[in-house]
Each structure stands twice: as C-alpha cells, then as structure tokens.
Design a protein around this motif. Structure first.
Motif, PDB file in Angstrom:
ATOM      1  N   ARG A   1       2.193  27.829   4.621  1.00 54.44           N
ATOM      2  CA  ARG A   1       1.524  26.573   4.986  1.00 54.44           C
ATOM      3  C   ARG A   1       0.849  26.695   6.356  1.00 54.44           C
ATOM      4  O   ARG A   1      -0.294  26.235   6.556  1.00 54.44           O
ATOM      5  N   SER A   2       1.547  27.355   7.304  1.00 55.41           N
ATOM      6  CA  SER A   2       0.965  27.519   8.638  1.00 55.41           C
ATOM      7  C   SER A   2      -0.279  28.396   8.591  1.00 55.41           C
ATOM      8  O   SER A   2      -1.264  28.143   9.304  1.00 55.41           O
ATOM      9  N   ILE A   3      -0.265  29.436   7.747  1.00 59.53           N
ATOM     10  CA  ILE A   3      -1.429  30.306   7.619  1.00 59.53           C
ATOM     11  C   ILE A   3      -2.619  29.535   7.055  1.00 59.53           C
ATOM     12  O   ILE A   3      -3.769  29.674   7.510  1.00 59.53           O
ATOM     13  N   LEU A   4      -2.346  28.700   6.049  1.00 62.78           N
ATOM     14  CA  LEU A   4      -3.421  27.882   5.474  1.00 62.78           C
ATOM     15  C   LEU A   4      -3.982  26.909   6.509  1.00 62.78           C
ATOM     16  O   LEU A   4      -5.202  26.706   6.618  1.00 62.78           O
ATOM     17  N   LEU A   5      -3.070  26.292   7.274  1.00 65.50           N
ATOM     18  CA  LEU A   5      -3.529  25.349   8.300  1.00 65.50           C
ATOM     19  C   LEU A   5      -4.337  26.060   9.383  1.00 65.50           C
ATOM     20  O   LEU A   5      -5.352  25.549   9.873  1.00 65.50           O
ATOM     21  N   ALA A   6      -3.893  27.278   9.769  1.00 64.91           N
ATOM     22  CA  ALA A   6      -4.631  28.038  10.769  1.00 64.91           C
ATOM     23  C   ALA A   6      -6.008  28.424  10.248  1.00 64.91           C
ATOM     24  O   ALA A   6      -7.021  28.366  10.975  1.00 64.91           O
ATOM     25  N   GLY A   7      -6.072  28.811   8.961  1.00 69.10           N
ATOM     26  CA  GLY A   7      -7.371  29.138   8.373  1.00 69.10           C
ATOM     27  C   GLY A   7      -8.291  27.929   8.319  1.00 69.10           C
ATOM     28  O   GLY A   7      -9.510  28.043   8.588  1.00 69.10           O
ATOM     29  N   ALA A   8      -7.716  26.793   7.950  1.00 71.86           N
ATOM     30  CA  ALA A   8      -8.528  25.568   7.910  1.00 71.86           C
ATOM     31  C   ALA A   8      -9.018  25.195   9.303  1.00 71.86           C
ATOM     32  O   ALA A   8     -10.166  24.758   9.496  1.00 71.86           O
ATOM     33  N   ALA A   9      -8.147  25.359  10.309  1.00 75.88           N
ATOM     34  CA  ALA A   9      -8.553  25.044  11.687  1.00 75.88           C
ATOM     35  C   ALA A   9      -9.680  25.958  12.136  1.00 75.88           C
ATOM     36  O   ALA A   9     -10.617  25.536  12.832  1.00 75.88           O
ATOM     37  N   LYS A  10      -9.600  27.266  11.759  1.00 74.12           N
ATOM     38  CA  LYS A  10     -10.676  28.188  12.112  1.00 74.12           C
ATOM     39  C   LYS A  10     -11.988  27.789  11.448  1.00 74.12           C
ATOM     40  O   LYS A  10     -13.074  27.934  12.024  1.00 74.12           O
ATOM     41  N   THR A  11     -11.888  27.279  10.217  1.00 69.94           N
ATOM     42  CA  THR A  11     -13.111  26.915   9.476  1.00 69.94           C
ATOM     43  C   THR A  11     -13.806  25.718  10.102  1.00 69.94           C
ATOM     44  O   THR A  11     -15.047  25.683  10.231  1.00 69.94           O
ATOM     45  N   VAL A  12     -13.044  24.724  10.506  1.00 75.30           N
ATOM     46  CA  VAL A  12     -13.651  23.489  11.030  1.00 75.30           C
ATOM     47  C   VAL A  12     -13.853  23.531  12.548  1.00 75.30           C
ATOM     48  O   VAL A  12     -14.366  22.580  13.132  1.00 75.30           O
ATOM     49  N   ASN A  13     -13.418  24.609  13.176  1.00 75.32           N
ATOM     50  CA  ASN A  13     -13.512  24.680  14.628  1.00 75.32           C
ATOM     51  C   ASN A  13     -14.975  24.847  15.067  1.00 75.32           C
ATOM     52  O   ASN A  13     -15.724  25.668  14.549  1.00 75.32           O
ATOM     53  N   ARG A  14     -15.397  24.031  16.061  1.00 76.20           N
ATOM     54  CA  ARG A  14     -16.739  24.117  16.613  1.00 76.20           C
ATOM     55  C   ARG A  14     -16.704  24.499  18.093  1.00 76.20           C
ATOM     56  O   ARG A  14     -17.750  24.649  18.713  1.00 76.20           O
ATOM     57  N   ASN A  15     -15.516  24.645  18.620  1.00 77.86           N
ATOM     58  CA  ASN A  15     -15.346  24.955  20.033  1.00 77.86           C
ATOM     59  C   ASN A  15     -15.107  26.467  20.169  1.00 77.86           C
ATOM     60  O   ASN A  15     -14.092  26.999  19.711  1.00 77.86           O
ATOM     61  N   GLU A  16     -16.081  27.148  20.808  1.00 81.31           N
ATOM     62  CA  GLU A  16     -15.978  28.591  20.934  1.00 81.31           C
ATOM     63  C   GLU A  16     -14.789  29.002  21.803  1.00 81.31           C
ATOM     64  O   GLU A  16     -14.244  30.101  21.655  1.00 81.31           O
ATOM     65  N   ALA A  17     -14.366  28.136  22.701  1.00 80.40           N
ATOM     66  CA  ALA A  17     -13.239  28.473  23.571  1.00 80.40           C
ATOM     67  C   ALA A  17     -11.916  28.577  22.800  1.00 80.40           C
ATOM     68  O   ALA A  17     -10.993  29.290  23.205  1.00 80.40           O
ATOM     69  N   LEU A  18     -11.817  27.847  21.674  1.00 77.62           N
ATOM     70  CA  LEU A  18     -10.582  27.871  20.869  1.00 77.62           C
ATOM     71  C   LEU A  18     -10.556  28.998  19.841  1.00 77.62           C
ATOM     72  O   LEU A  18      -9.511  29.277  19.244  1.00 77.62           O
ATOM     73  N   SER A  19     -11.693  29.631  19.617  1.00 83.44           N
ATOM     74  CA  SER A  19     -11.756  30.665  18.565  1.00 83.44           C
ATOM     75  C   SER A  19     -10.795  31.817  18.820  1.00 83.44           C
ATOM     76  O   SER A  19     -10.054  32.245  17.906  1.00 83.44           O
ATOM     77  N   PRO A  20     -10.738  32.409  20.041  1.00 76.90           N
ATOM     78  CA  PRO A  20      -9.771  33.505  20.256  1.00 76.90           C
ATOM     79  C   PRO A  20      -8.334  33.066  20.022  1.00 76.90           C
ATOM     80  O   PRO A  20      -7.519  33.820  19.467  1.00 76.90           O
ATOM     81  N   THR A  21      -8.013  31.862  20.440  1.00 77.38           N
ATOM     82  CA  THR A  21      -6.642  31.366  20.239  1.00 77.38           C
ATOM     83  C   THR A  21      -6.317  31.207  18.763  1.00 77.38           C
ATOM     84  O   THR A  21      -5.236  31.589  18.294  1.00 77.38           O
ATOM     85  N   LEU A  22      -7.255  30.657  17.998  1.00 86.13           N
ATOM     86  CA  LEU A  22      -7.034  30.473  16.559  1.00 86.13           C
ATOM     87  C   LEU A  22      -6.953  31.825  15.839  1.00 86.13           C
ATOM     88  O   LEU A  22      -6.136  32.014  14.920  1.00 86.13           O
ATOM     89  N   ASP A  23      -7.801  32.786  16.273  1.00 79.82           N
ATOM     90  CA  ASP A  23      -7.732  34.118  15.662  1.00 79.82           C
ATOM     91  C   ASP A  23      -6.382  34.784  15.942  1.00 79.82           C
ATOM     92  O   ASP A  23      -5.775  35.397  15.055  1.00 79.82           O
ATOM     93  N   SER A  24      -5.927  34.669  17.187  1.00 85.86           N
ATOM     94  CA  SER A  24      -4.619  35.248  17.539  1.00 85.86           C
ATOM     95  C   SER A  24      -3.493  34.585  16.766  1.00 85.86           C
ATOM     96  O   SER A  24      -2.564  35.243  16.284  1.00 85.86           O
ATOM     97  N   LEU A  25      -3.590  33.247  16.610  1.00 89.37           N
ATOM     98  CA  LEU A  25      -2.570  32.527  15.836  1.00 89.37           C
ATOM     99  C   LEU A  25      -2.559  32.979  14.388  1.00 89.37           C
ATOM    100  O   LEU A  25      -1.490  33.203  13.791  1.00 89.37           O
ATOM    101  N   ASP A  26      -3.758  33.151  13.811  1.00 90.70           N
ATOM    102  CA  ASP A  26      -3.853  33.580  12.414  1.00 90.70           C
ATOM    103  C   ASP A  26      -3.277  34.982  12.238  1.00 90.70           C
ATOM    104  O   ASP A  26      -2.537  35.261  11.278  1.00 90.70           O
ATOM    105  N   GLN A  27      -3.588  35.889  13.165  1.00 84.53           N
ATOM    106  CA  GLN A  27      -3.060  37.252  13.076  1.00 84.53           C
ATOM    107  C   GLN A  27      -1.535  37.267  13.230  1.00 84.53           C
ATOM    108  O   GLN A  27      -0.835  38.003  12.519  1.00 84.53           O
ATOM    109  N   THR A  28      -1.059  36.464  14.159  1.00 78.06           N
ATOM    110  CA  THR A  28       0.386  36.404  14.380  1.00 78.06           C
ATOM    111  C   THR A  28       1.109  35.884  13.146  1.00 78.06           C
ATOM    112  O   THR A  28       2.155  36.423  12.718  1.00 78.06           O
ATOM    113  N   LEU A  29       0.574  34.815  12.542  1.00 75.30           N
ATOM    114  CA  LEU A  29       1.205  34.250  11.344  1.00 75.30           C
ATOM    115  C   LEU A  29       1.167  35.234  10.184  1.00 75.30           C
ATOM    116  O   LEU A  29       2.143  35.369   9.422  1.00 75.30           O
TER     117      LEU A  29
END
Length: 386
Positions: A190-218
């Motif tokens: 569920r967390s992986i799906l939520l992280a993927g969804a957050a990456k898809t709807v994210n428009r803030n470039e500053a959050l992209s590295p954090t979301l990518d790291s979260l997705d890789q970690t999960l």
C-alpha cells in the motif's frame, strides 16, 4: 571354589586321626576313597547317584574299619545337598562300628563327632552364601536390565522431544512468514502504491528526490520482506513429512517408505528430492503396470541418497502429455543414463546436475532411479549453516 576349600578343611580335620591310629594301606585306601567322593560332590549334579556312592563308602567300613575316620568328609556333601537321611545313617553306623570294634580312644570319637558338627555348620553357611550370591546376581541383572530400559526410554523421549521442538520450530516459522506476508507485506504494498501515486501527481520539483528515495526505500524493503518470507518457508519444509504426504496420496499400488536421514538437510536437496519423488510416482501411475514400489531416503556421512524403484515390466503409453514411455520410473523399458527420455527424466537430471549429484536409471527387473547428492557444496548451504 568355596566348597572345595571346605572339603579340604574337613579332610585335614579327619587326618588328625593319625595321632591315634597307625597308618597303613587300609588308611591310605580310605583317604583316597573319601577324596574321590569329595571331588565327585563338586562336579556330580545327580543327588541319588552321589548318595548311593556315599552309602557304599559307609558300608565298606564294616570290612575296612579305617574308613569310618573319613565319614565327616563325605558327610559334608550330604549336608550341603540336604540329604539328611544318608548323613544320619553315617553317624549311626559310625557309633555302631566304634562299639563293635571297642575303640578305646574317646578323644578320637569326640574329634569325629566334632567333624560331623563342623560339616553341618559349613554346609549350612555354604548354602546361605550361594543363596545370597544368586540373589545378588539376579538383583544385578535386574538392575542392569532396568538401566538399559531406562536408557532406551530416555533416548526415545529425547528423540521425541527433539522432534517436537523441530516441529514447533517449523510451525512457528510458517506462522511468522504468514504474519509478515499478510500484515507487513500488505502495508508495504500500500505504501509503494501511495508513493507511486504521489510521484505521479507531484508538481514540486523540490519533492521529487525525496519521493524517489522513498519509493526506492519501500521497494527495497519489499524485496527484503519477500526474501525473508521465502527463506522462512523454505526452512520450514520437512522432507520426511512432504514425501510421506506424496506417498499417502499415491493410491496406484502399495509403496514401502524408508526415511533414514537427519533434519538439517539443505533446502535445495529437500526440494529436489520432493520434486523427483513426485515425478517418479506420477510416471509409475501413468506408464507402469507395477504392483508395488519403494521410496528410500538415506543420509550418509558424505552424501544424500534417494532411491525409487518398482516391479513394473510393461509400458503403458499415455496420450496428450507430450512424454514418451521412457519418461520416468515404472516403464519397464531400457532407458539408461544419457539416453533421450521425456521431460520428466530431463528435469530429474537437471535438478541433480545443479547440485553436482549423479542420477542412475536402471530397467532390470523393474525400474529403478538412484539419485546421489554430495554434501556441503559451496553453492548451497544447510539449515545449520544459517
């Protein structure tokens, strides 16, 4: 040995008569006859024969008077065997002969009567000692037998305890694997799906590295969880129970099963043996006219062995499975190692080669598959190594 010592002591006591009589040929003859009867008492088991010999010896004193001086030595055997009637006859005859020959040495008569008393006392002590020795021997034998029984029972209890601990460990591993898979695994998914969804709807470039790291970690956590669950379930496989379950489900013909191996078997070996057994039993049912089969698993100091054989003599071709009659146990044909069989034998050989083992297939007087896997290869590890 104790009876021989007692007989020797009584004979020495009887020879004190030399202080009162002049020794001669008759005295030597009486001594030798008494010595023969005392020796016979040590080796002769028949009471009647011994009593008859003693009575003849007592009666001979009528013709050879010096024989009566050795009556006590002969009476020792009678007292020891509880033959009191012949012993009483000897005492009465001794007194009669002394009156008949008017023996003047009263001290000698007292010495002989003392000899009779000593014989009776020594015989009673000897019987008690023998009875105590027999009791002690029986007690020691019973104690040894009880010790052996208790040792065997203790060993059986220890083996049962080890098996129960092993079984409980396997069940606990399965439970932990289920808990991780059903709870933690679902939450991670569920967390992986939520992280993927957050990456898809994210428009803030500053959050992209954090979301990518979260997705890789999960995803890395999910991979580790899957590996742990897989390892737990692999270690929880019981080779004996798994093969026995396959045999219980096999109803084509009776199967003799023998398991002589330990519990800490490499998981690759366990899965290979289970798969080969399953394939071989399937081929017996599909291709053979066997009336009986056997499955044997043994562990040797340097290798593991699996032997599956049947008494099939004919080939029954199956349809629609894409495998020829040479595809497994029970075909009764002439498939030999290295020949081209169906996918079943190819899979068996592939599994065996992967573990650096050997497979030998024989079709003489039935069909036989012998798989040998060496121990402790570098590309697989045992349950203990982990």
């Amino acid at each position: 040995m104790k009876n021989a010592v007692n007989c020797g002591m009584i004979i020495l006591l009887c020879m004190f008569s030399l202080f009162f009589v002049q020794p001669g040929l008759s005295y030597v003859l009486a001594f030798l006859c008494a010595l023969i009867l005392c020796s016979a008492d040590l080796f002769l088991e028949e009471d009647r024969t011994y009593a008859a010999g003693c009575l003849v010896f007592f009666a001979a004193a009528v013709f050879i008077p010096t024989i009566r001086y050795f009556y006590p030595a002969v009476c020792y055997g009678l007292f020891r065997r509880k033959l009191y009637i012949p012993a009483a006859i000897a005492i009465v005859l001794y007194l009669i002969l002394n009156l008949l020959y008017r023996q003047p040495e009263t001290l000698l008569i007292c010495l002989d009567l003392f000899g009779f008393a000593v014989c009776f006392l020594l015989a009673s002590i000897s019987r008690k000692c023998n009875s105590l020795q027999d009791t002690l021997r029986r007690t020691m034998d019973d104690s040894t037998e009880r010790d052996l029984l208790l040792t065997e029972k203790n060993r059986t209890l220890m083996e049962k305890q080890d098996y129960e601990i092993y079984t409980a460990t396997l069940k606990e591993r399965n439970r932990i694997a289920r808990e991780i898979h059903d709870n933690v695994g679902h939450l991670l998914s569920r967390s992986i799906l939520l992280a993927g969804a957050a990456k898809t709807v994210n428009r803030n470039e500053a959050l992209s590295p954090t979301l990518d790291s979260l997705d890789q970690t999960l995803n890395a956590a999910m991979d580790n969880i899957r590996t742990s669950v897989h390892d737990l379930r692999d270690e929880a496989v019981n080779l004996d129970e798994a093969v026995r379950s396959l045999i219980d489900d096999f109803t084509f013909c009776p199967v003799i099963y023998c398991y002589d191996a330990g519990k800490a078997i490499p998981r690759e070996v366990k899965y290979s043996f289970i798969s080969i057994t399953k394939e071989a039993l399937s081929n017996i049912m599909r291709h053979s006219n066997a009336s009986k089969a056997s499955v044997t698993i043994r562990e040797h100091p340097a290798l593991y062995q699996l032997c599956i054989e049947d008494n099939g003599t004919e080939v029954r071709k199956s349809s629609g499975n894409g495998e020829g009659p040479g595809d497994g146990a029970g075909t009764g044909n002439t498939v030999l190692p290295g020949s081209s069989g169906g996918m079943g034998l190819a899979n068996m050989k592939e599994r065996t080669d992967k573990l650096h083992g050997t497979i030998h297939i024989s079709a003489e007087s039935g069909f036989r598959i012998l798989v040998t896997i060496p121990k402790r290869r570098p590309d697989y590890e045992t349950d203990i190594d982990r």
